[in-house]
Scaffold this motif. Structure first.
Motif: not given
Length: 346
Positions: A10, A13-14, A16-18, A20-21, A96, A144, A147, A151
């Protein structure tokens, strides 16, 4: 054993979303900053239109797209049916964070200019709209950042892993290899081109990363000067673009590249060589800083103001003095001593 995030974890996904933001925040940042800076009708009336605030924005609009590309290449390698090397994930999170840092520093500079009411005589009704826009942008960047922080907390530490076997350049080549499946009959030719790039371009960069960074930085400075030449014609601003653009980009490429794992060098610097690199990087960083704060630094060269010649003298003094201080300080503190054999083997 090298650490991986397994298929179905999981945390993938955490992350990837972070990330992405962060990319969304970077897009919004560029959509706001570039038009405001490009169209002088707006930029002349914002508080951050003059140095030192303008210097921060000027470099941010170049650095941020580079970091976005670093993130996009690595996040494109997230495949559901492949385990993820932790070094790739950590490198993505570092890029990031650095992108968020660039945006945060720019916004902080903007807010300081607002608080100090810089360029106050030129404010118009639209200035309030621009200030409201950076307030919205601040919220987007802060969201962002939260997030990415969350992560990062889920990631295992890789300090005991073997030395990284991948870097961003190898990730970019791997992504290119994956993309060849859509080329049909041209796939074999694409494989040959990628192999040629790996041996002819990437290998020398890994062997001489500082030289490669110097060349890329100089090319950036020359392109800036060419842009100025086409827009404004010949003038003293041309050499300023070359010098300031090259030194600023060199400092960014070396420092940021080391942080995000841009290049896995075959000859890591240590001892006096590493201290010389640090001195060169921080000395180069002093050049755009001195340019931005030149109105407060003329006294360094015994002047109240000056033309191109005096500015060149100021920038040279700032770079040389900073580099000498850094090198002498690290030498006195014995920073970056030569590694022991055990460390080298490890």
């Amino acid at each position: 054993m090298r650490t991986y995030l397994p298929v179905g974890d999981q945390r993938r996904g955490t992350v990837s979303r972070a990330v992405g933001a962060v990319l969304v925040a970077a897009f919004v940042f560029m959509v706001f900053q570039l038009p405001v800076k490009r169209f002088l009708g707006l930029y002349d009336h914002v508080p951050w239109s003059d140095d030192p605030y303008d210097a921060v924005t000027s470099f941010a609009v170049f650095f941020l797209p580079l970091l976005a590309v670093v993130c996009m290449v690595r996040i494109a390698l997230f495949r559901r049916d492949h385990p993820l090397p932790i070094e790739r994930v950590l490198g993505l999170l570092r890029a990031s964070r650095l992108a968020l840092g660039v945006m945060a520093l720019t916004l902080l500079s903007d807010w300081i200019s607002v608080a100090l009411q810089a360029n106050r005589a030129a404010w118009i009704a639209g200035t309030g709209v621009m200030i409201a826009a950076i307030a919205v942008l601040t919220v987007v960047v802060a969201s962002a950042a939260i997030g990415v922080r969350r992560a990062g907390r889920t990631m295992p530490r890789a300090s005991d892993d073997p030395p990284p076997v991948t870097d961003w350049l190898s990730d970019a080549l791997l992504l290119a290899e994956w993309c060849t499946r859509w080329l049909g009959p041209a796939a074999q030719f694409a494989h040959e081109v990628i192999a040629w790039l790996d041996g002819t371009v990437v290998a020398p960069i890994r062997r001489f990363p500082i030289v490669a960074a110097s060349g890329a930085a100089l090319a950036f400075g020359v392109l800036l000067a060419l842009n100025t030449l086409l827009r404004e014609g010949a003038g003293p601003a041309l050499w300023i673009d070359v010098v300031v653009g090259s030194t600023g980009m060199f400092a960014f490429l070396v420092a940021a590249g080391a942080y995000v794992g841009l290049v896995r060098t075959e000859r890591p610097a240590n001892g006096a060589r590493r201290r010389a690199v640090d001195a060169a990087v921080i000395g180069c960083l002093a050049v755009p800083v001195a340019l931005g704060f030149r109105e407060w630094l003329w006294w360094v060269i015994g002047s109240d103001s000056g033309g191109p010649e005096r500015l060149a003298e100021l920038l040279a003094v700032a770079a040389a003095v900073t580099a000498v201080i850094v090198f002498a300080g690290e030498t006195a503190l014995r920073v970056h001593g030569r590694p022991t054999r055990a460390t080298t083997r490890g």
